[in-house]
Design an enzyme around this catalytic site. Structure first.
Site, PDB file in Angstrom:
ATOM      1  N   SER A 194       0.842  -1.193   0.000  1.00 38.96           N
ATOM      2  CA  SER A 194       0.000   0.000   0.000  1.00 38.96           C
ATOM      3  C   SER A 194       0.884   1.252   0.000  1.00 38.96           C
ATOM      4  O   SER A 194       1.722   1.407  -0.876  1.00 38.96           O
ATOM      5  CB  SER A 194      -0.964  -0.030   1.194  1.00 38.96           C
ATOM      6  OG  SER A 194      -1.954   0.974   1.098  1.00 38.96           O
ATOM      7  N   ASP A 343      -8.635  -4.943  -6.189  1.00 36.29           N
ATOM      8  CA  ASP A 343      -8.134  -3.900  -5.287  1.00 36.29           C
ATOM      9  C   ASP A 343      -9.028  -2.661  -5.327  1.00 36.29           C
ATOM     10  O   ASP A 343      -9.243  -2.071  -6.381  1.00 36.29           O
ATOM     11  CB  ASP A 343      -6.699  -3.531  -5.666  1.00 36.29           C
ATOM     12  CG  ASP A 343      -5.973  -2.762  -4.579  1.00 36.29           C
ATOM     13  OD1 ASP A 343      -6.487  -1.711  -4.154  1.00 36.29           O
ATOM     14  OD2 ASP A 343      -4.892  -3.208  -4.152  1.00 36.29           O
ATOM     15  N   HIS A 376      -7.639  -5.068  -1.836  1.00 36.37           N
ATOM     16  CA  HIS A 376      -6.479  -4.418  -1.233  1.00 36.37           C
ATOM     17  C   HIS A 376      -6.164  -4.957   0.157  1.00 36.37           C
ATOM     18  O   HIS A 376      -5.002  -5.249   0.465  1.00 36.37           O
ATOM     19  CB  HIS A 376      -6.721  -2.906  -1.158  1.00 36.37           C
ATOM     20  CG  HIS A 376      -5.503  -2.101  -0.857  1.00 36.37           C
ATOM     21  ND1 HIS A 376      -4.550  -1.819  -1.810  1.00 36.37           N
ATOM     22  CD2 HIS A 376      -5.068  -1.510   0.296  1.00 36.37           C
ATOM     23  CE1 HIS A 376      -3.596  -1.086  -1.269  1.00 36.37           C
ATOM     24  NE2 HIS A 376      -3.881  -0.887   0.012  1.00 36.37           N
TER      25      HIS A 376
END
Length: 453
Positions: A194, A343, A376
């Protein structure tokens, strides 16, 4: 009576236990004459004031330090960053994992060096949780280095500041032998997920020109939930339960670029919201801004809505900080990307474009492990064993893929030879919870907890 006593002593007890926040900790201040130091120099150091956190328990490691390191911002202005160095039990001085945690916030008191300490504020819980991702690295005997890559201005998603900070943190670690016993010629792997992937990716892309001497140390970089286009992240999260990410992206860029901040301020319908964007760490931002409309709909925070990105100044700044647009910046070290097709924070289109840009430029080794069934947040867990497998292979001198390889799997739990790394994660997690020593070949007489409580 017992409850009354506990109630009365709790504030005193908490004051003893809690680490000092960066905003009021003088260690974070640049010392006089720091501008004359070379990037990567250690200006001062200390043991971490508190133990490294394992969430609700401290990690049982051999040692941990904080370094104040000379770095610079996006414009070449001198600044300082703090980096955390963790030594496992029975550490291997020849191996360093530079792990960039996903701070994902635009506030100084969310910095990893603070969040990684036992007793840090619950608002940093998302960062604290990443100790379970880095624990297997310590169990393998690797030193773990984790920089405050956003710098003193908390410039979340600002690429150059972040990448340079990572590289200068590595430089400092390689100079720290008299403190940490790390070898000057130690091999280094970078890893981030991330926001940590943004910093790690920029570090890899900047390294050939910014820190060419590290070519002899760096073995590669692993990038998960790879953020390469900050505009796409804002678009994906605005008016969703993840809108706090959009807020933090805008706040982080505004912290580095006064002209960007001025444009946003002059365009706001709700100055009270804009002025509080930098008051929150990631966990708080998620709660505070769930469903918030910064750029969408009639009741949005910014009058221009999405048209604000058509402003020439804004457009240039966001593109300058999107790795997908930097076709001239090509890593020369092996790259491993793992990313969920679903994601919700960094839509997979832009990591794919970045992968293709690097392939078209002739990168020597890049592997893209695409996970069809994860988004994600779940990919941060599901993809971690694949990344660990890849990292172990690099430290074991196994050759990476030659050229470009993009493989789509139902899940990255299907990554080749991943089963042992999945077990490594379970073992490390159990060791953390049980406060067992993290490191290889530990004997029973080495299990005393190294605590700074």
């Amino acid at each position: 009576m017992l409850y009354l006593i506990l109630f009365l002593i709790a504030p005193i007890y908490a004051g003893v236990l809690l680490p000092t926040k960066p905003s009021i900790d003088p260690f974070y201040n640049a010392p006089e004459g720091f501008k004359n130091a070379t990037v990567g120099d250690i200006l001062q150091f200390r043991k971490t004031p508190k133990s490294i956190t394992g969430g609700f328990v401290p990690l049982n490691v051999q040692n941990s330090w904080q370094f104040l390191v000379r770095s610079e911002d996006s414009f070449g202005n001198p600044n300082v960053i703090v980096t955390t160095v963790i030594e496992p039990v029975n550490a291997d001085p020849s191996k360093i994992a530079s792990y960039q945690v996903s701070e994902n916030a635009a506030r100084a008191d969310c910095a990893p060096s603070y969040a990684l300490q036992f007793g840090s504020d619950v608002s940093t819980l998302a960062t604290q949780a990443e100790t379970y991702l880095l624990a297997p690295l310590l169990d393998k005997g690797y030193y773990v280095v984790s920089p405050d890559y956003e710098g003193p201005k908390s410039t979340f998603t600002v690429g150059k500041q972040s990448g340079q900070a990572v590289l200068n943190s590595i430089r400092a670690s390689l100079k720290s032998g008299k403190i940490t016993n790390i070898a000057e010629d130690a091999k280094v792997l970078m890893w981030g997920y991330s926001g940590g992937s943004l910093a790690s990716g920029w570090a890899a892309a900047l390294q050939p020109d910014y820190a060419p001497e590290l070519s002899r140390n760096l073995l590669g970089v692993a990038l998960g939930g790879f953020i390469t286009n900050v505009t796409a992240t804002v678009e994906a999260t605005d008016d969703t339960i993840f809108a706090g990410i959009a807020a933090n992206v805008l706040g982080g860029i505004a912290n580095e670029y006064p002209e960007f901040k001025s444009i946003l301020q002059n365009d706001t319908n709700k100055s009270s919201i804009f002025n509080k964007i930098n008051n929150h760490c990631l966990t708080d931002s998620f709660i505070k801004y769930v469903g918030a409309r910064f750029l969408t709909g009639d009741n949005k925070v910014f009058k221009s809505g999405w048209n604000i990105f058509k402003n020439l100044v804004v457009s240039k700044i966001v593109k300058d900080n999107g790795l997908v647009y930097q076709k001239q910046l090509i890593p020369t070290i092996p790259v491993f990307i793992y990313h969920g097709s679903m994601d919700q924070i960094s839509p997979i289109l832009n990591p794919k474009k970045t992968y293709q840009n690097w392939c078209d430029a002739g990168i020597s080794s890049i592997e893209f492990a695409e996970d069809l069934t994860n988004g994600h947040f779940t990919e941060s867990i599901v993809g971690a064993p694949a990344a660990l497998t890849w990292i172990i292979d690099r430290f074991s001198n196994k050759p990476p893929v030659d050229g470009c390889q993009h493989v789509v799997r139902t899940t990255n739990y299907e990554y080749p030879n991943v089963s042992s790394s999945i077990l490594d994660y379970f073992k490390a997690a159990m060791d953390v919870v049980a406060q067992q020593g993290l490191g290889p070949n530990i004997q029973k007489d080495q299990l005393e907890i190294k605590s700074n409580l």
